[in-house]
Design an enzyme around this catalytic site. Structure first.
Site, PDB file in Angstrom:
ATOM      1  N   ARG A  58      -0.833 -13.926   2.392  1.00  0.00           N
ATOM      2  CA  ARG A  58      -0.642 -12.727   2.820  1.00  0.00           C
ATOM      3  C   ARG A  58      -0.621 -12.976   4.446  1.00  0.00           C
ATOM      4  O   ARG A  58       0.061 -12.249   5.142  1.00  0.00           O
ATOM      5  CB  ARG A  58      -2.131 -11.832   2.842  1.00  0.00           C
ATOM      6  CG  ARG A  58      -2.270 -10.715   1.505  1.00  0.00           C
ATOM      7  CD  ARG A  58      -4.075 -10.481   1.532  1.00  0.00           C
ATOM      8  NE  ARG A  58      -3.745  -8.969   2.480  1.00  0.00           N
ATOM      9  CZ  ARG A  58      -5.091  -8.626   2.920  1.00  0.00           C
ATOM     10  NH1 ARG A  58      -7.031  -9.529   1.943  1.00  0.00           N
ATOM     11  NH2 ARG A  58      -5.304  -8.056   3.501  1.00  0.00           N
ATOM     12  N   GLN A  92     -10.559  -2.162  11.223  1.00  0.00           N
ATOM     13  CA  GLN A  92     -10.990  -2.347   9.901  1.00  0.00           C
ATOM     14  C   GLN A  92      -9.609  -3.893   9.207  1.00  0.00           C
ATOM     15  O   GLN A  92      -9.815  -4.318   8.141  1.00  0.00           O
ATOM     16  CB  GLN A  92     -11.174  -1.335   8.852  1.00  0.00           C
ATOM     17  CG  GLN A  92     -11.877  -0.445   9.153  1.00  0.00           C
ATOM     18  CD  GLN A  92     -11.888   0.876   7.855  1.00  0.00           C
ATOM     19  OE1 GLN A  92     -12.535   0.352   6.791  1.00  0.00           O
ATOM     20  NE2 GLN A  92     -11.304   1.769   8.197  1.00  0.00           N
ATOM     21  N   HIS A 110     -13.644  -6.346  10.013  1.00  0.00           N
ATOM     22  CA  HIS A 110     -13.854  -7.272   8.457  1.00  0.00           C
ATOM     23  C   HIS A 110     -12.593  -8.258   8.974  1.00  0.00           C
ATOM     24  O   HIS A 110     -12.381  -9.219   8.424  1.00  0.00           O
ATOM     25  CB  HIS A 110     -12.905  -6.178   7.825  1.00  0.00           C
ATOM     26  CG  HIS A 110     -13.744  -4.807   7.320  1.00  0.00           C
ATOM     27  ND1 HIS A 110     -12.531  -3.918   7.132  1.00  0.00           N
ATOM     28  CD2 HIS A 110     -14.657  -4.798   7.720  1.00  0.00           C
ATOM     29  CE1 HIS A 110     -14.255  -2.865   6.607  1.00  0.00           C
ATOM     30  NE2 HIS A 110     -15.133  -3.383   7.013  1.00  0.00           N
ATOM     31  N   GLY A 177      -4.918   6.341   9.085  1.00  0.00           N
ATOM     32  CA  GLY A 177      -4.979   5.511   7.999  1.00  0.00           C
ATOM     33  C   GLY A 177      -5.924   4.752   7.808  1.00  0.00           C
ATOM     34  O   GLY A 177      -5.908   3.845   6.649  1.00  0.00           O
ATOM     35  N   SER A 179      -8.659   5.527   3.841  1.00  0.00           N
ATOM     36  CA  SER A 179      -8.957   6.336   3.156  1.00  0.00           C
ATOM     37  C   SER A 179     -10.842   6.912   2.759  1.00  0.00           C
ATOM     38  O   SER A 179     -11.452   7.541   1.768  1.00  0.00           O
ATOM     39  CB  SER A 179      -9.078   5.362   1.335  1.00  0.00           C
ATOM     40  OG  SER A 179      -9.854   4.148   1.215  1.00  0.00           O
ATOM     41  N   ASN A 204      -3.707  10.953   8.806  1.00  0.00           N
ATOM     42  CA  ASN A 204      -4.003  10.198   7.811  1.00  0.00           C
ATOM     43  C   ASN A 204      -2.633  10.709   6.309  1.00  0.00           C
ATOM     44  O   ASN A 204      -2.050  11.665   6.995  1.00  0.00           O
ATOM     45  CB  ASN A 204      -5.215  10.410   6.945  1.00  0.00           C
ATOM     46  CG  ASN A 204      -4.876   8.873   5.618  1.00  0.00           C
ATOM     47  OD1 ASN A 204      -5.495   7.861   6.614  1.00  0.00           O
ATOM     48  ND2 ASN A 204      -5.243   9.180   4.901  1.00  0.00           N
TER      49      ASN A 204
HETATM   50  N1  APR Z   1       0.475   6.441   7.466  1.00  0.00           N
HETATM   51  C1  APR Z   1      -1.297   7.301   7.833  1.00  0.00           C
HETATM   52  N2  APR Z   1      -1.867   6.910   6.197  1.00  0.00           N
HETATM   53  C2  APR Z   1      -1.134   6.139   5.168  1.00  0.00           C
HETATM   54  C3  APR Z   1      -0.127   6.077   5.642  1.00  0.00           C
HETATM   55  C4  APR Z   1       1.065   6.427   6.689  1.00  0.00           C
HETATM   56  N3  APR Z   1       2.368   5.547   5.811  1.00  0.00           N
HETATM   57  N4  APR Z   1      -0.441   5.546   3.935  1.00  0.00           N
HETATM   58  C5  APR Z   1      -1.076   5.183   3.082  1.00  0.00           C
HETATM   59  N5  APR Z   1      -1.545   5.889   4.089  1.00  0.00           N
HETATM   60  C6  APR Z   1      -3.295   6.376   4.419  1.00  0.00           C
HETATM   61  C7  APR Z   1      -3.877   6.391   2.968  1.00  0.00           C
HETATM   62  O1  APR Z   1      -3.694   7.871   2.204  1.00  0.00           O
HETATM   63  C8  APR Z   1      -5.372   5.779   2.421  1.00  0.00           C
HETATM   64  O2  APR Z   1      -5.795   6.993   2.713  1.00  0.00           O
HETATM   65  O3  APR Z   1      -4.337   4.738   4.527  1.00  0.00           O
HETATM   66  C9  APR Z   1      -5.764   4.742   3.582  1.00  0.00           C
HETATM   67  C10 APR Z   1      -5.598   3.657   3.739  1.00  0.00           C
HETATM   68  O4  APR Z   1      -6.850   3.867   2.813  1.00  0.00           O
HETATM   69  P1  APR Z   1      -7.357   1.802   2.139  1.00  0.00           P
HETATM   70  O5  APR Z   1      -5.770   1.613   1.506  1.00  0.00           O
HETATM   71  O6  APR Z   1      -8.792   2.543   1.325  1.00  0.00           O
HETATM   72  O7  APR Z   1      -7.306   1.367   3.030  1.00  0.00           O
HETATM   73  P2  APR Z   1      -8.747   0.652   4.088  1.00  0.00           P
HETATM   74  O8  APR Z   1      -9.098   2.638   4.209  1.00  0.00           O
HETATM   75  O9  APR Z   1      -8.303   0.412   5.625  1.00  0.00           O
HETATM   76  O10 APR Z   1     -10.080   0.076   3.128  1.00  0.00           O
HETATM   77  C11 APR Z   1     -10.874  -0.225   3.555  1.00  0.00           C
HETATM   78  O11 APR Z   1     -11.392  -1.282   2.531  1.00  0.00           O
HETATM   79  O12 APR Z   1     -10.735  -3.230   0.312  1.00  0.00           O
HETATM   80  C12 APR Z   1     -11.400  -3.330   1.767  1.00  0.00           C
HETATM   81  O13 APR Z   1     -11.454  -4.411   3.549  1.00  0.00           O
HETATM   82  C13 APR Z   1     -10.821  -3.525   2.655  1.00  0.00           C
HETATM   83  O14 APR Z   1     -10.235  -3.341   5.232  1.00  0.00           O
HETATM   84  C14 APR Z   1     -10.440  -2.602   3.859  1.00  0.00           C
HETATM   85  C15 APR Z   1     -11.292  -1.367   3.507  1.00  0.00           C
END
Ligand code: APR
Length: 236
Positions: A58, A92, A110, A177, A179, A204
């Site tokens: 990464r 994050q 994080h 962005g 979840s 989002n």
């Molecule tokens: N624009 C806006 N939002 C987007 C896009 C985009 N182009 N593509 C995806 N998303 C949204 C998805 O719909 C989802 O709700 O971004 C979110 C990503 O969610 P996750 O993959 O769960 O990432 P995140 O919320 O940052 O995870 C939090 O979990 O695994 C741990 O430490 C890790 O920091 C991370 C934490």
């Protein structure tokens, strides 16, 4: 200006259009590797080489020249420059795209992919190379004790005091962005909403787990909805 603070929480979704994977989308990182194997202290103890390889790939992708800040990162840097009050970005994400876009009032709760931490002396150093059992701590000079400066599940996120101090006085809270799966970040909106006269907005691609906790929601790709929202905030 006192009482005019904006706190912005960002997650992997803001970096998706920069070519970095999210975690829980169908093509996300957790669909390919197990959290227990690469994002827990137990996984690191069990197989350090596997964990180092996960972050090494990464890190080299982030530094490859293929990943660049997108208009969403740039819009938040503009907001920090032009907003008549403090703008604090709490991310994050462990990438450096907010920094490269120009955000400076920034907390990586994080950790950071481009930093290494020595298990022995605790020193955190900038680190752009692969990490391995042969890596030397620049401070105590011991070999094989450097790990990614990344917060794993079961570990305590960074700068929580500073984050909650800002959440306790912000007038506007934006969540971009993410979840809403992982705490404490997923609980920030509830902390802000516990105060009167605050504005909470989720931006989002689709409703997060915490969508109903926000006063407002704007759905679409971050590179489109975030610049438009910042333009409106700045009265453009
Ligand atoms: N624009 C806006 N939002 C987007 C896009 C985009 N182009 N593509 C995806 N998303 C949204 C998805 O719909 C989802 O709700 O971004 C979110 C990503 O969610 P996750 O993959 O769960 O990432 P995140 O919320 O940052 O995870 C939090 O979990 O695994 C741990 O430490 C890790 O920091 C991370 C934490």
């Amino acid at each position: 200006m006192a009482g005019n603070t904006i706190v912005v929480l960002t997650g992997a979704g803001i970096s998706k259009e920069s070519g970095l994977s999210t975690f829980r989308d169908a093509d996300g990182i957790w669909a390919k590797v197990r959290i227990e194997d690469v994002a827990t202290p137990e996984g690191y103890r069990r197989n350090p080489a596997m964990v180092q390889a996960f972050y090494n790939s990464r890190r080299s992708h982030l530094l490859s020249g293929d990943a660049h800040p997108n208009p969403a990162h740039l819009a938040l840097a503009r907001l920090e420059r032009e907003w008549p009050g403090e703008v604090l970005v709490v991310t994050q994400n462990i990438d450096d795209l907010h920094e490269r876009a120009g955000s400076s009032n920034l907390i990586h709760m994080h950790g950071e992919l481009l930093k290494a931490r020595c298990d022995l002396c605790g020193t955190v150093s900038s680190w752009a190379e692969d990490l391995s059992a042969d890596s030397l701590c620049p401070d105590c000079r011991h070999k094989g004790r450097l790990r990614p400066h990344v917060v794993w599940f079961g570990e305590t996120p960074l700068a929580m005091d500073r984050i909650f101090e800002a959440l306790g006085r912000c007038v506007t809270f934006l969540s971009i962005g993410t979840s809403g799966n992982v705490y404490p970040a997923a609980g920030f909106v509830t902390h802000v909403r516990s105060r009167l006269n605050t504005r909470t907005v989720e931006l989002n691609l689709e409703p997060s787990l915490g969508a109903t906790l926000f006063h407002e929601a704007i759905y679409g790709p971050a590179s489109e909805v975030v610049p438009a929202f910042v333009e409106a905030l700045l009265g453009g």
